[in-house]
Design an enzyme around this catalytic site. Structure first.
Site, PDB file in Angstrom:
ATOM      1  N   ASP A  25       0.839  -1.195   0.000  1.00 56.19           N
ATOM      2  CA  ASP A  25       0.000   0.000   0.000  1.00 56.19           C
ATOM      3  C   ASP A  25       0.877   1.249   0.000  1.00 56.19           C
ATOM      4  OD1 ASP A  25      -2.253  -1.582   0.078  1.00 56.19           O
ATOM      5  OD2 ASP A  25      -2.373  -1.559   2.269  1.00 56.19           O
ATOM      6  N   TYR A  71       1.603  -7.494   7.811  1.00 54.56           N
ATOM      7  CA  TYR A  71       1.542  -6.116   8.291  1.00 54.56           C
ATOM      8  C   TYR A  71       1.779  -6.062   9.801  1.00 54.56           C
ATOM      9  CZ  TYR A  71      -0.341  -4.432   3.868  1.00 54.56           C
ATOM     10  OH  TYR A  71      -0.506  -4.095   2.548  1.00 54.56           O
TER      11      TYR A  71
END
Length: 246
Positions: A161, A227
Site C-alpha cells: 500500500d 503487516y
C-alpha cells in the site's frame, strides 16, 4: 558499425534472402534430381559463415536463445540492422518512508498531462502525477543512466500500500533497460548510487545482473505480505476482552 559502441557478449545473425535466391535454390535441386530439402539452404550457411566472422572480430559468442544483439542482414538492400536487446538488474527494495507508490502514479483527472484545458490540473497541481516520488523513480533512472539505455521499466513482485512501509528482507524487483550501451557494470557501485540518490526514502540491496526470464519469475513470485501496526486506545484494555473480540 551497425551496433556502434554498445557492449555485448552474445549475438545472433539472421538474413533476409531475396526471393530469387530461394527460387534458384529450388530450381537447382530439381534440375539435379535432389529432394526439395536436400543439402543446407543458402540462408543457413550464410548465417553461420557470417556469424563466425562476427564472433572472431568482436570476441563474442553466438546465442540462439536471447542474444545481447541480433544482427539482420538484408541482401537485397545490402544493409545490416542491429537490434540491441534489453538487459536486466535484479534486487530487493525496502521503502523507508510512507506515501510513496511503487511505480509512477499518473493523475486520473488529466491522464498524466498535468493540464485541464489551458489551465494546470487542480487535482495534481499540474505535475501530472498523484505523488511526487515513487520507488520506480528512485531506482530506474539511475540504472538507465549507468547502463546508458533509452528507457527503463520497473517490474515488482506485487506491491505494498502507498501509505505502508516495506521493511524486512525487502520486495524483489527487476529493472529492464532498453537498448543499453553498457552491460558490464559494477552492481555494488550501482547499488550505492541508487541508495545515495534515494536519500533514505528507499533502500536497495542484493543487486545483480539478471536475464529475461527473471522478469517472469518476479511477477509470479508469491508476494504475500505481513503487516505490523501500532494501535492506541484512549482507555485501559482488558487483555481477555481484547482476545475475545479478536
Amino acid at each position: 558499425d551497425a551496433v556502434g559502441d554498445a557492449e555485448f557478449a552474445t549475438y545472433n545473425v539472421g538474413t533476409r534472402t531475396p526471393p530469387l535466391v530461394e527460387e534458384n535454390e529450388a530450381l537447382l535441386r530439381e534440375e539435379v534430381g535432389l529432394d526439395a530439402d536436400a543439402g543446407e539452404p543458402f540462408n543457413s550457411e550464410f548465417n553461420r559463415e557470417v556469424g563466425k566472422r562476427v564472433g572472431r572480430l568482436t570476441d563474442t559468442e553466438v546465442s540462439f536463445d536471447r542474444p545481447d544483439v541480433q544482427f539482420t542482414i538484408d541482401l537485397a538492400d545490402d544493409s545490416v540492422d542491429a537490434k540491441v536487446n534489453s538487459t536486466f538488474v535484479y534486487g530487493r527494495y525496502r521503502k523507508l518512508k510512507r506515501d510513496i507508490p511503487q511505480t509512477e502514479w499518473p493523475c486520473r483527472e488529466c491522464n498524466g498531462s498535468g493540464r485541464q484545458g489551458a489551465d494546470p490540473c487542480d487535482h495534481c497541481g499540474g505535475s501530472g502525477y498523484l505523488y511526487d516520488d515513487s520507488v520506480e523513480e528512485y531506482t530506474a533512472p539511475v540504472v538507465e543512466d549507468v547502463m546508458d539505455g533509452t528507457e527503463a521499466t520497473f517490474h515488482g513482485a506485487g506491491r505494498e500500500d502507498v501509505d505502508a512501509l516495506m521493511l524486512g528482507t525487502g520486495r524483489p524487483f527487476v529493472i529492464e533497460v532498453e537498448e543499453p550501451r553498457r552491460r558490464r557494470v559494477d552492481t555494488d557501485r550501482l547499488q550505492s548510487d541508487i541508495n545515495a540518490f534515494a536519500d533514505g526514502a528507499v533502500e536497495v540491496e542484493g543487486l545483480r545482473l539478471a536475464t529475461y526470464d527473471m522478469v517472469e519469475r518476479v511477477k509470479e513470485h508469491d508476494a504475500s505480505k505481513r503487516y505490523r501496526a501500532e494501535v492506541a486506545f484512549d482507555a485501559d484494555v482488558d487483555v481477555d476482552a481484547l482476545a475475545d473480540a479478536l
